[in-house]
Design an enzyme around this catalytic site. Structure first.
Site, PDB file in Angstrom:
ATOM      1  N   GLY A  87       0.833  -1.197   0.000  1.00 45.23           N
ATOM      2  CA  GLY A  87       0.000   0.000   0.000  1.00 45.23           C
ATOM      3  C   GLY A  87       0.864   1.243   0.000  1.00 45.23           C
ATOM      4  O   GLY A  87       2.077   1.169  -0.228  1.00 45.23           O
ATOM      5  N   HIS A  88       0.255   2.382   0.287  1.00 45.51           N
ATOM      6  CA  HIS A  88       0.981   3.650   0.217  1.00 45.51           C
ATOM      7  C   HIS A  88       1.289   4.249   1.586  1.00 45.51           C
ATOM      8  O   HIS A  88       1.649   5.413   1.690  1.00 45.51           O
ATOM      9  CB  HIS A  88       0.213   4.657  -0.646  1.00 45.51           C
ATOM     10  CG  HIS A  88       0.091   4.235  -2.087  1.00 45.51           C
ATOM     11  ND1 HIS A  88      -0.577   4.976  -3.021  1.00 45.51           N
ATOM     12  CD2 HIS A  88       0.553   3.133  -2.730  1.00 45.51           C
ATOM     13  CE1 HIS A  88      -0.523   4.345  -4.204  1.00 45.51           C
ATOM     14  NE2 HIS A  88       0.152   3.224  -4.042  1.00 45.51           N
TER      15      HIS A  88
END
Ligand SMILES: *[C@@H]1O[C@H](CO)[C@@H](O)[C@H](O)[C@H]1NC(C)=O
Ligand SMILES: *[C@@H]1O[C@H](CO)[C@@H](O)[C@H](O)[C@H]1NC(C)=O
Ligand SMILES: *[C@@H]1O[C@H](CO)[C@@H](O)[C@H](O)[C@H]1NC(C)=O
Length: 397
Positions: free
Chosen positions: A233-234
């Site tokens: 993810g980020h």
């Protein structure tokens, strides 16, 4: 008069006392069936019940179309999802699949799964490539709007079409033991977004998704993120802030004892240049963070401007004040381990850095620590050495 009033109050209290046991409703439906109408009817009945109530969705797989469970309810209400509900019907163009709204005293638990069935939608989605106005809106899986005194525990959201969970206007809400699962390449599938909320806690949760693990929007106050594992993810992000005119301040954010694995970012704060407002984000503390192969481990980016949607020459007017990064250790997937790029119009104030140990082993190493428009207070050790590297441009976002 006074005596009679007192006696009748006592009488009513006794009656309520007798019926104070929770009223339990159960959704009884064949596996595979669509429970939308039944769940809505049952929720409304439970919501109108004068004392505590609960609604059970038993084990099994069910279809669920778009549904809005709307308070206010007459008493606290619990929904126990033991089964799996799968998004059904065409809800594209709407901004939610399941919404809980205006409920005070709410529990959602049971170990069940909200499956947004996002796969086909991701392939058609183009929002991450163009301006927001042009793209087709996809539904957020679970929305909590103006839900207060709430506990959300032990549920899973998988394969949302858009964000998994969106919290707006909450007061005193705990999200605990939440599991979020979507593929790394799924677009816009933020794990938990919190905005305009006070006293939210996200604890002991595991978030694997394609976009931000946790994103924190304007108007968030007193948020605790603790023991959350993110990746892919980020990463964990404050912002972006400053895109809209009517934004509110962000204050009192603590991110502690979290682990990020193979994420694009670790902990970051991002604000737009030429911001549409001039709010303050203050009291933001990141502490005891473990990083494993994180691309941008620590990042303040006040020039956040994807798709060139802003005027980069005008500095961000969002003020960042009282920010700390402490006990952050692990490995970076990129040589730019720490970047504190503050606004030249409003330099960051009172930034503390302590006990940073971030290693990068790539051939273009060692790791760097860049600063602009900030002079952090240093404590303990810093590896890489604080503010020792020339500032380089961020890669395109
Ligand atoms: C917060 O909500 C919980 C229910 O989840 C409740 O028990 C508690 O009293 C609330 N706390 C405050 C300060 O209102
Ligand atoms: C983080 O976890 C450790 C134990 O693993 C605990 O001692 C510490 O109090 C926690 N820190 C915070 C800020 O919660
Ligand atoms: C490091 O993370 C990237 C994603 O950011 C991933 O593609 C790569 O496989 C990871 N490397 C290792 C050794 O896990």
């Amino acid at each position: 008069m006074g005596v009679h009033f007192g006696i009748s109050v006592l009488f009513v209290v006794c009656l309520l006392g007798l019926s104070a046991n929770a009223k339990d409703f159960t959704i009884t439906a064949p596996p595979g069936s669509d429970i939308t109408s039944l769940l809505l009817k049952t929720f409304n009945e439970a919501c109108q019940f004068p004392t505590k109530s609960s609604v059970l969705i038993p084990k099994g797989e069910y279809k669920l179309r778009q549904i809005e469970m709307m308070g206010p309810c007459k008493a606290p209400i619990r929904i126990t999802l033991q089964g799996t509900v799968k998004a059904d019907g065409n809800v594209n163009g709407n901004d939610y699949w399941v919404a809980f709204r205006r409920i005070n005293g709410f529990k959602l638990n049971g170990g069940g799964v909200f499956d947004g069935e996002g796969n086909a939608a991701w392939r058609a989605n183009n929002c991450h490539k163009m301006a927001l106005t042009q793209c087709k809106k996809l539904p957020i899986s679970i929305r909590f709007d103006f839900v207060t005194d709430a506990k959300i525990r032990g549920i899973t959201s998988m394969d949302s079409k858009n964000f998994h969970i969106n919290v707006l206007g909450a007061r005193n809400m705990t999200l605990e033991e939440i599991t979020i699962i979507a593929p790394e390449e799924s677009p816009n599938t933020d794990g938990i977004h919190v905005g305009r909320s006070v006293g939210v806690q996200i604890i002991n949760s595991n978030i694997k998704t394609g976009d931000d693990c946790i994103s924190i929007g304007d108007g968030t106050r007193d948020l605790l993120v603790e023991r959350v594992t993110c990746g892919p993810g980020h990463g964990i992000s404050i912002g972006s802030l400053g895109l809209y005119v009517k934004e509110e301040d962000v204050t009192g954010i603590r991110v502690v004892n979290c682990t990020l694995i193979n994420t694009d970012n670790g902990v970051r704060i991002k604000t737009w240049p030429s911001a549409a407002c001039s709010t303050t984000a203050s009291g933001i503390h990141f502490e005891n963070i473990i990083l494993k192969n994180v691309t941008n481990p620590i990042l303040i980016d006040q020039e956040y401007c994807p798709w060139n949607r802003c005027n980069k020459n005008k500095p961000s007017t969002i003020k960042l004040v009282d920010i700390s990064f402490k006990h952050i250790r692990g490995t970076s997937g990129n040589k730019d381990a720490v970047k504190l790029l503050c606004s030249k119009g409003f330099p960051c104030k009172n930034v503390e850095i302590g006990d940073i140990d971030i290693k990068y082993t790539g051939a273009d190493g060692p790791a760097t620590f860049q600063c602009s428009n900030v002079s952090p207070t240093l404590m303990g050790t810093q590896v890489p050495k604080a503010c020792s590297s020339p500032v380089t441009k961020l890669p395109g976002q």
